[in-house]
Structures are given as structure tokens and as C-alpha cells.
Design a protein around this motif. Structure first.
Motif, PDB file in Angstrom:
ATOM      1  N   ILE A 144       8.916  17.853 -36.559  1.00  0.00           N
ATOM      2  CA  ILE A 144      10.302  18.148 -36.930  1.00  0.00           C
ATOM      3  C   ILE A 144      11.210  17.180 -36.180  1.00  0.00           C
ATOM      4  CG2 ILE A 144      12.146  19.867 -36.879  1.00  0.00           C
ATOM      5  CD1 ILE A 144       9.930  22.007 -37.109  1.00  0.00           C
ATOM      6  N   PRO A 145      12.045  16.439 -36.896  1.00  0.00           N
ATOM      7  CA  PRO A 145      12.901  15.433 -36.252  1.00  0.00           C
ATOM      8  C   PRO A 145      13.794  16.023 -35.162  1.00  0.00           C
ATOM      9  CG  PRO A 145      12.989  15.216 -38.639  1.00  0.00           C
ATOM     10  CD  PRO A 145      12.251  16.486 -38.344  1.00  0.00           C
ATOM     11  N   GLY A 146      13.908  15.285 -34.064  1.00  0.00           N
ATOM     12  CA  GLY A 146      14.804  15.670 -32.978  1.00  0.00           C
ATOM     13  C   GLY A 146      14.219  16.628 -31.962  1.00  0.00           C
ATOM     14  N   THR A 147      12.999  17.115 -32.194  1.00  0.00           N
ATOM     15  CA  THR A 147      12.409  18.089 -31.287  1.00  0.00           C
ATOM     16  C   THR A 147      11.482  17.427 -30.275  1.00  0.00           C
ATOM     17  OG1 THR A 147      10.565  18.516 -32.808  1.00  0.00           O
ATOM     18  CG2 THR A 147      12.511  19.927 -33.004  1.00  0.00           C
ATOM     19  N   LEU A 148      11.256  18.130 -29.169  1.00  0.00           N
ATOM     20  CA  LEU A 148      10.311  17.671 -28.153  1.00  0.00           C
ATOM     21  C   LEU A 148       9.720  18.914 -27.492  1.00  0.00           C
ATOM     22  CD1 LEU A 148       8.997  15.275 -26.763  1.00  0.00           C
ATOM     23  CD2 LEU A 148      10.892  15.267 -25.132  1.00  0.00           C
ATOM     24  N   PHE A 149       8.437  19.130 -27.731  1.00  0.00           N
ATOM     25  CA  PHE A 149       7.757  20.319 -27.234  1.00  0.00           C
ATOM     26  C   PHE A 149       7.076  20.039 -25.899  1.00  0.00           C
ATOM     27  CE2 PHE A 149       8.396  21.000 -31.684  1.00  0.00           C
ATOM     28  CZ  PHE A 149       8.702  22.346 -31.774  1.00  0.00           C
ATOM     29  N   LEU A 150       7.907  19.776 -24.893  1.00  0.00           N
ATOM     30  CA  LEU A 150       7.470  19.599 -23.517  1.00  0.00           C
ATOM     31  C   LEU A 150       8.343  20.478 -22.647  1.00  0.00           C
ATOM     32  CD1 LEU A 150       7.182  15.687 -23.323  1.00  0.00           C
ATOM     33  CD2 LEU A 150       5.308  17.327 -23.593  1.00  0.00           C
ATOM     34  N   GLY A 151       7.788  20.994 -21.570  1.00  0.00           N
ATOM     35  CA  GLY A 151       8.571  21.825 -20.659  1.00  0.00           C
ATOM     36  C   GLY A 151       9.830  21.112 -20.201  1.00  0.00           C
ATOM     37  N   GLY A 152      10.917  21.885 -20.049  1.00  0.00           N
ATOM     38  CA  GLY A 152      12.161  21.304 -19.560  1.00  0.00           C
ATOM     39  C   GLY A 152      13.381  21.717 -20.340  1.00  0.00           C
ATOM     40  N   GLY A 153      13.210  22.522 -21.384  1.00  0.00           N
ATOM     41  CA  GLY A 153      14.348  22.978 -22.168  1.00  0.00           C
ATOM     42  C   GLY A 153      14.446  24.490 -22.130  1.00  0.00           C
ATOM     43  N   VAL A 154      15.659  25.015 -21.953  1.00  0.00           N
ATOM     44  CA  VAL A 154      15.878  26.464 -21.962  1.00  0.00           C
ATOM     45  C   VAL A 154      17.094  26.790 -22.827  1.00  0.00           C
ATOM     46  CG1 VAL A 154      14.845  26.822 -19.685  1.00  0.00           C
ATOM     47  CG2 VAL A 154      17.296  26.465 -19.864  1.00  0.00           C
ATOM     48  N   PRO A 155      17.034  27.929 -23.531  1.00  0.00           N
ATOM     49  CA  PRO A 155      18.199  28.334 -24.314  1.00  0.00           C
ATOM     50  C   PRO A 155      19.206  29.069 -23.435  1.00  0.00           C
ATOM     51  CG  PRO A 155      16.419  29.889 -24.661  1.00  0.00           C
ATOM     52  CD  PRO A 155      15.889  28.804 -23.752  1.00  0.00           C
ATOM     53  N   VAL A 156      20.449  29.065 -23.863  1.00  0.00           N
ATOM     54  CA  VAL A 156      21.505  29.869 -23.267  1.00  0.00           C
ATOM     55  C   VAL A 156      21.903  30.851 -24.355  1.00  0.00           C
ATOM     56  CG1 VAL A 156      23.840  29.860 -22.327  1.00  0.00           C
ATOM     57  CG2 VAL A 156      22.291  27.953 -21.825  1.00  0.00           C
ATOM     58  N   THR A 157      21.949  32.136 -24.006  1.00  0.00           N
ATOM     59  CA  THR A 157      22.230  33.147 -25.019  1.00  0.00           C
ATOM     60  C   THR A 157      23.477  33.956 -24.682  1.00  0.00           C
ATOM     61  OG1 THR A 157      20.819  34.774 -23.904  1.00  0.00           O
ATOM     62  CG2 THR A 157      19.784  33.407 -25.607  1.00  0.00           C
ATOM     63  N   ALA A 158      24.014  34.568 -25.715  1.00  0.00           N
ATOM     64  CA  ALA A 158      25.105  35.536 -25.596  1.00  0.00           C
ATOM     65  C   ALA A 158      24.752  36.663 -26.557  1.00  0.00           C
ATOM     66  CB  ALA A 158      26.447  34.917 -25.948  1.00  0.00           C
ATOM     67  N   GLY A 159      24.511  37.844 -26.014  1.00  0.00           N
ATOM     68  CA  GLY A 159      24.094  38.949 -26.877  1.00  0.00           C
ATOM     69  C   GLY A 159      22.776  38.668 -27.564  1.00  0.00           C
ATOM     70  N   LYS A 160      21.856  38.055 -26.891  1.00  0.00           N
ATOM     71  CA  LYS A 160      20.509  37.699 -27.368  1.00  0.00           C
ATOM     72  C   LYS A 160      20.499  36.589 -28.423  1.00  0.00           C
ATOM     73  CE  LYS A 160      18.498  42.147 -26.252  1.00  0.00           C
ATOM     74  NZ  LYS A 160      17.709  43.275 -26.699  1.00  0.00           N
ATOM     75  N   ALA A 161      21.649  36.101 -28.800  1.00  0.00           N
ATOM     76  CA  ALA A 161      21.718  35.006 -29.773  1.00  0.00           C
ATOM     77  C   ALA A 161      21.890  33.688 -29.024  1.00  0.00           C
ATOM     78  CB  ALA A 161      22.879  35.217 -30.717  1.00  0.00           C
ATOM     79  N   PRO A 162      21.176  32.648 -29.438  1.00  0.00           N
ATOM     80  CA  PRO A 162      21.311  31.355 -28.753  1.00  0.00           C
ATOM     81  C   PRO A 162      22.674  30.727 -29.031  1.00  0.00           C
ATOM     82  CG  PRO A 162      19.952  31.110 -30.705  1.00  0.00           C
ATOM     83  CD  PRO A 162      20.253  32.579 -30.561  1.00  0.00           C
ATOM     84  N   ILE A 163      23.328  30.255 -27.967  1.00  0.00           N
ATOM     85  CA  ILE A 163      24.621  29.595 -28.131  1.00  0.00           C
ATOM     86  C   ILE A 163      24.602  28.166 -27.607  1.00  0.00           C
ATOM     87  CG2 ILE A 163      25.935  31.744 -28.103  1.00  0.00           C
ATOM     88  CD1 ILE A 163      26.789  30.922 -25.181  1.00  0.00           C
ATOM     89  N   ALA A 164      23.538  27.810 -26.872  1.00  0.00           N
ATOM     90  CA  ALA A 164      23.429  26.463 -26.318  1.00  0.00           C
ATOM     91  C   ALA A 164      21.994  26.252 -25.855  1.00  0.00           C
ATOM     92  CB  ALA A 164      24.392  26.272 -25.150  1.00  0.00           C
ATOM     93  N   GLY A 165      21.695  25.008 -25.547  1.00  0.00           N
ATOM     94  CA  GLY A 165      20.402  24.661 -24.968  1.00  0.00           C
ATOM     95  C   GLY A 165      20.624  23.687 -23.834  1.00  0.00           C
ATOM     96  N   ILE A 166      19.831  23.830 -22.771  1.00  0.00           N
ATOM     97  CA  ILE A 166      19.895  22.909 -21.639  1.00  0.00           C
ATOM     98  C   ILE A 166      18.539  22.236 -21.554  1.00  0.00           C
ATOM     99  CG2 ILE A 166      20.191  22.669 -19.144  1.00  0.00           C
ATOM    100  CD1 ILE A 166      21.863  25.265 -19.234  1.00  0.00           C
ATOM    101  N   GLY A 167      18.546  20.915 -21.527  1.00  0.00           N
ATOM    102  CA  GLY A 167      17.309  20.154 -21.431  1.00  0.00           C
ATOM    103  C   GLY A 167      17.339  19.239 -20.223  1.00  0.00           C
TER     104      GLY A 167
END
Length: 189
Positions: A144-167
Motif C-alpha cells: 500500500i503506497p505511503g505505508t511502512l510496517f516497521l516499529g516506530g509509529g503510534v496513533p493519537v486518539t480522541a474518544g478511541k478514534a484516530p486523530i493523528a499519527g506520530i512516527g
């Protein structure tokens, strides 16, 4: 009795007709251009705007630029404490980069890797280290374009819904990258 015109007369008549048509077109364009703005605006605004109902729309929560900066600085600080040189990226709910900070001495590959890890984490609302394991059952995920399945990324959620990602990228292991990304996310609480 039919009268035929000479070649010279036909050319002169054709030229006169073209001049008349051109003058009429120019006059119409000039008249439109010189019309008062209110007349032009009235013509443009004559079409009513469509109003969407409540059930036709949705509202989403986004991380502010200040919060993204706070998270990125916290991740960089955590890495510096351990002598690591990293890049940290923060993306919004739609995967668009809010900001990327490349720490002193971070490798050139870390910039794109951090953004791709952040994008992957927000896309699946899961840490990228967890997503690595999913590749065993679905190896095409990595395509899938733009993805990288290596450790180092975490989601940021609000009310269990993702609102951002930190890599984070640049440390010697995905586990360390993810530790620093978690430090960035923890700064938001």
C-alpha cells in the motif's frame, strides 16, 4: 435575372461582413466588461447554494499545530536523553503531514521513514510494531503506497478514534523508535 459579382466585389463584401461581425462581438464583450460589478455579481449569485442536512455531514477532531510541535519536541528530547539521532513526523487524521522535525545528526532516510510510519499508524489506528505482525497473514499490506510496517509509529486518539499519527525513525531499532514516538504521544495527555 441573376447578377454575379466580380472577384474583387466578393472579397470586398466578405471583408465588410467580417468587420461587422467582429465589431458586434467586440461590442458585446466590451459591454459585458463595462457592466457594473453589482450586475455581474447578481448574475453569478443567482444560483442558490445547496444546504446539507445534519445527517449528510460529519465532524472530525484534528490535532493542532501547537500540540503536534509539543509531541515532536517530546520525542526528540526522549531520544536525545539516550543519545539517539532521530526524525519525528506528525500527521493528521487524513495522513497529511502536520510537521516533521529532523534532529541533529539524523540520517537522510529517517525523514521519509518517520512520515510513512506516522501515516501507517493513523491509517490502522495501531502501533506499527503491532502491524508488523499482520504482514505474516497479509503480506500485500506492505504494497500500500505511503505505508511502512516497521516499529516506530503510534496513533493519537480522541474518544478511541484516530486523530493523528506520530512516527519516529533513525534509532538503531524499531523498538527504540516506537519508545520515542510513545514519549511524544504521552506529552499530549
Amino acid at each position: 435575372m441573376k447578377k454575379t459579382l466580380s472577384r474583387r466585389a466578393r472579397v470586398a463584401t466578405g471583408g465588410a461582413v467580417l468587420a461587422a461581425v467582429a465589431a458586434g462581438t467586440f461590442g458585446t464583450v466590451a459591454a459585458n466588461a463595462s457592466a457594473p460589478e453589482s450586475s455581474r455579481d447578481a448574475a453569478v449569485s443567482a444560483a442558490p447554494a445547496a444546504a446539507a442536512g445534519k445527517r449528510d455531514t460529519t465532524t472530525s477532531t484534528h490535532l493542532t499545530i501547537d500540540a503536534a510541535g509539543e509531541a515532536a519536541r517530546a520525542a526528540l528530547k526522549a531520544a536525545e536523553k539516550e543519545g539517539q539521532r532521530i526524525t519525528v513526523a506528525v500527521v493528521d487524521r487524513n495522513g497529511n503531514t502536520i510537521l516533521t522535525m529532523r534532529g541533529d545528526g539524523a540520517g537522510p532516510q529517517s525523514y521519509e521513514s518517520a512520515e510513512r510510519k506516522a501515516y501507517t499508524a493513523v491509517s490502522w489506528n495501531a502501533p506499527t510494531s503491532e502491524l508488523e505482525g499482520r504482514l505474516e497473514n497479509a503480506p500485500n499490506l506492505k504494497d500500500i503506497p505511503g505505508t511502512l510496517f516497521l516499529g516506530g509509529g503510534v496513533p493519537v486518539t480522541a474518544g478511541k478514534a484516530p486523530i493523528a499519527g506520530i512516527g519516529v525513525a533513525g534509532a538503531p531499532s524499531g523498538a527504540l523508535d516506537e519508545k520515542f514516538a510513545q514519549a511524544g504521544a504521552a506529552a499530549l495527555n
